[in-house]
Design an enzyme around this catalytic site. Structure first.
Site, PDB file in Angstrom:
ATOM      1  N   MET A  30      37.756  39.404  39.097  1.00  0.00           N
ATOM      2  CA  MET A  30      37.581  40.719  39.720  1.00  0.00           C
ATOM      3  C   MET A  30      38.944  41.310  40.115  1.00  0.00           C
ATOM      4  O   MET A  30      39.023  42.233  40.927  1.00  0.00           O
ATOM      5  CB  MET A  30      36.665  40.613  40.935  1.00  0.00           C
ATOM      6  CG  MET A  30      35.258  40.142  40.522  1.00  0.00           C
ATOM      7  SD  MET A  30      33.971  40.626  41.662  1.00  0.00           S
ATOM      8  CE  MET A  30      34.501  39.784  43.133  1.00  0.00           C
ATOM      9  N   ALA A  32      42.998  41.655  41.544  1.00  0.00           N
ATOM     10  CA  ALA A  32      43.828  41.286  42.695  1.00  0.00           C
ATOM     11  C   ALA A  32      44.265  39.834  42.489  1.00  0.00           C
ATOM     12  O   ALA A  32      44.015  38.948  43.305  1.00  0.00           O
ATOM     13  CB  ALA A  32      43.109  41.482  44.022  1.00  0.00           C
ATOM     14  N   LEU A  33      44.904  39.642  41.361  1.00  0.00           N
ATOM     15  CA  LEU A  33      45.149  38.285  40.860  1.00  0.00           C
ATOM     16  C   LEU A  33      46.181  37.518  41.683  1.00  0.00           C
ATOM     17  O   LEU A  33      47.124  38.096  42.214  1.00  0.00           O
ATOM     18  CB  LEU A  33      45.605  38.349  39.398  1.00  0.00           C
ATOM     19  CG  LEU A  33      44.629  39.046  38.442  1.00  0.00           C
ATOM     20  CD1 LEU A  33      45.200  39.055  37.029  1.00  0.00           C
ATOM     21  CD2 LEU A  33      43.253  38.396  38.448  1.00  0.00           C
ATOM     22  N   HIS A  37      43.990  32.436  39.910  1.00  0.00           N
ATOM     23  CA  HIS A  37      43.525  33.058  38.662  1.00  0.00           C
ATOM     24  C   HIS A  37      44.448  32.654  37.498  1.00  0.00           C
ATOM     25  O   HIS A  37      43.988  32.335  36.406  1.00  0.00           O
ATOM     26  CB  HIS A  37      43.571  34.583  38.775  1.00  0.00           C
ATOM     27  CG  HIS A  37      42.625  35.168  39.772  1.00  0.00           C
ATOM     28  ND1 HIS A  37      43.050  35.805  40.909  1.00  0.00           N
ATOM     29  CD2 HIS A  37      41.270  35.226  39.810  1.00  0.00           C
ATOM     30  CE1 HIS A  37      42.009  36.252  41.588  1.00  0.00           C
ATOM     31  NE2 HIS A  37      40.906  35.896  40.955  1.00  0.00           N
ATOM     32  N   GLN A  61      26.966  42.195  42.118  1.00  0.00           N
ATOM     33  CA  GLN A  61      27.023  40.916  42.827  1.00  0.00           C
ATOM     34  C   GLN A  61      27.417  41.067  44.300  1.00  0.00           C
ATOM     35  O   GLN A  61      27.533  40.087  45.012  1.00  0.00           O
ATOM     36  CB  GLN A  61      27.952  39.929  42.118  1.00  0.00           C
ATOM     37  CG  GLN A  61      29.432  40.237  42.240  1.00  0.00           C
ATOM     38  CD  GLN A  61      30.266  39.314  41.380  1.00  0.00           C
ATOM     39  OE1 GLN A  61      30.234  39.406  40.160  1.00  0.00           O
ATOM     40  NE2 GLN A  61      31.003  38.409  41.994  1.00  0.00           N
ATOM     41  N   GLN A 153      28.929  28.774  42.095  1.00  0.00           N
ATOM     42  CA  GLN A 153      28.986  29.699  40.960  1.00  0.00           C
ATOM     43  C   GLN A 153      29.154  28.934  39.645  1.00  0.00           C
ATOM     44  O   GLN A 153      28.542  29.281  38.637  1.00  0.00           O
ATOM     45  CB  GLN A 153      30.138  30.680  41.162  1.00  0.00           C
ATOM     46  CG  GLN A 153      30.385  31.596  39.983  1.00  0.00           C
ATOM     47  CD  GLN A 153      31.386  32.684  40.297  1.00  0.00           C
ATOM     48  OE1 GLN A 153      31.025  33.694  40.879  1.00  0.00           O
ATOM     49  NE2 GLN A 153      32.635  32.494  39.928  1.00  0.00           N
TER      50      GLN A 153
HETATM   51  P1  AMP Z   1      37.311  36.307  41.410  1.00  0.00           P
HETATM   52  O1  AMP Z   1      38.331  37.268  40.932  1.00  0.00           O
HETATM   53  O2  AMP Z   1      37.372  36.012  42.865  1.00  0.00           O
HETATM   54  O3  AMP Z   1      35.921  36.629  40.914  1.00  0.00           O
HETATM   55  O4  AMP Z   1      37.680  34.911  40.729  1.00  0.00           O
HETATM   56  C1  AMP Z   1      37.788  34.791  39.329  1.00  0.00           C
HETATM   57  C2  AMP Z   1      37.866  33.336  38.984  1.00  0.00           C
HETATM   58  O5  AMP Z   1      39.004  32.749  39.619  1.00  0.00           O
HETATM   59  C3  AMP Z   1      36.629  32.540  39.485  1.00  0.00           C
HETATM   60  O6  AMP Z   1      36.253  31.608  38.499  1.00  0.00           O
HETATM   61  C4  AMP Z   1      37.158  31.885  40.722  1.00  0.00           C
HETATM   62  O7  AMP Z   1      36.485  30.690  41.056  1.00  0.00           O
HETATM   63  C5  AMP Z   1      38.604  31.591  40.321  1.00  0.00           C
HETATM   64  N1  AMP Z   1      39.425  31.388  41.505  1.00  0.00           N
HETATM   65  C6  AMP Z   1      39.482  32.163  42.617  1.00  0.00           C
HETATM   66  N2  AMP Z   1      40.301  31.629  43.528  1.00  0.00           N
HETATM   67  C7  AMP Z   1      40.770  30.470  42.985  1.00  0.00           C
HETATM   68  C8  AMP Z   1      41.653  29.446  43.445  1.00  0.00           C
HETATM   69  N3  AMP Z   1      42.209  29.490  44.650  1.00  0.00           N
HETATM   70  N4  AMP Z   1      41.920  28.407  42.617  1.00  0.00           N
HETATM   71  C9  AMP Z   1      41.354  28.335  41.391  1.00  0.00           C
HETATM   72  N5  AMP Z   1      40.502  29.267  40.896  1.00  0.00           N
HETATM   73  C10 AMP Z   1      40.216  30.319  41.688  1.00  0.00           C
END
Ligand code: AMP
Length: 280
Positions: A30, A32-33, A37, A61, A153
């Site tokens: 989503m 804001a990497l 990520h 969601q 998830q």
């Molecule tokens: P999001 O942008 O929050 O939907 O996350 C996208 C993907 O990055 C999802 O599979 C998250 O579980 C993963 N993710 C988010 N934060 C972390 C983290 N700290 N370490 C590893 N993977 C992450």
């Protein structure tokens, strides 16, 4: 890196590539990497010939309209980061592109989405299943990479792939953390400096629950300890702390030797809801 916003362009690009590309790795996000990520991108690059990352803040969601509105968005910076780590394709569709009509599909994950995040964010996992199935259908990856930070998830997505009979391997990747232990999250940037400092208690409590288990404490004793620590400070509002069977995610009542367990927490620090987990 090529940036694509339209489904038709993505499909033309991927159909051209598919003949020379053996494997497609996919990282849905989503935006804001952060480094968490990027660690998924690194895994995808290691394991696949072509890496596609999507950035799409999926409205279906979010069960809280304010949360959706304040979700951080920084597409330019994200694109630069992805380019710098050698991502091949960035897919950044609009909401209309993904949902030209209202998505009314209802998924059934049995008990799995009635617990934890599912219980506390009604409709959240149905929305995740809607967007992930749509993106899988468009990208047709060989492997898709998800972070274990969203422990439940990962289990939902594995169940989704099984239900839809998709030939996609779901790879769960480890949680990346800040120096003080806080799990990296796009939501961390919404914390005030005081909240950010206070947030480090969350990973500390996860570590402590592991230590307490090692010391022979019961699940009830560990839960009591964690709850007391958090109620001592008004900045925290505990949503849930659970100790579950790591394979089924069912709530565990006592530790037995032939099972593995995971502690999962959702806690507000100020107004920001943070989640974390740790295998015990
Ligand atoms: P999001 O942008 O929050 O939907 O996350 C996208 C993907 O990055 C999802 O599979 C998250 O579980 C993963 N993710 C988010 N934060 C972390 C983290 N700290 N370490 C590893 N993977 C992450």
């Amino acid at each position: 890196m090529i940036i694509i916003t339209k489904i038709v362009d993505l499909q033309v690009f991927l159909s051209k590539k598919i003949s020379q590309t053996k494997t497609i790795g996919f990282v849905p996000t989503m935006g804001a990497l952060h480094l968490g990520h990027l660690s998924l991108i690194a895994q995808s690059k290691k394991q696949c010939n072509l890496t596609v990352c999507s950035i799409f803040v999926n409205p279906t969601q979010f069960n809280d309209a304010t949360d959706l509105k304040k979700y951080p968005r920084m597409p330019k910076k994200d694109a630069e980061l992805l380019k710098s780590v050698g991502c091949d394709v960035l897919f950044m569709p609009t909401v209309n592109e993904i949902y030209p009509t209202k998505d009314t599909r209802q998924f059934n994950f049995g008990y799995l989405d009635t617990l934890l995040e599912g219980a506390n964010r009604p409709g959240h996992f149905n929305g995740v299943a809607q967007v992930v199935s749509r993106l899988f259908e468009l990208v047709k990856p060989t492997k898709a990479f998800f972070g274990s930070k969203d422990y439940q998830q990962v289990m939902i997505v594995k169940a989704l792939v099984k239900q839809l009979n998709l030939p996609i391997k779901i790879i769960a990747c480890p949680i990346l953390r800040e120096k003080d232990g806080l799990a990296m999250s796009s939501r961390n940037m919404l914390l005030s400096p005081t909240e950010r400092k206070a947030a480090k208690l969350i990973p500390l409590l996860m570590q402590q629950s592991k230590t307490l288990k090692k010391e022979g404490k019961t699940i009830a004793e560990i839960k009591h300890y964690i709850k007391t620590e958090l109620t001592n400070h008004t900045i925290y509002k505990l949503n849930y702390f659970a100790i579950c069977n790591a394979t089924t995610l069912k709530n565990a009542k006592k530790f037995t030797t032939n099972n593995t367990y995971v502690a999962l927490i959702a806690c507000y620090v100020g107004n920001i809801r943070l989640i974390d987990n740790l295998e015990l």
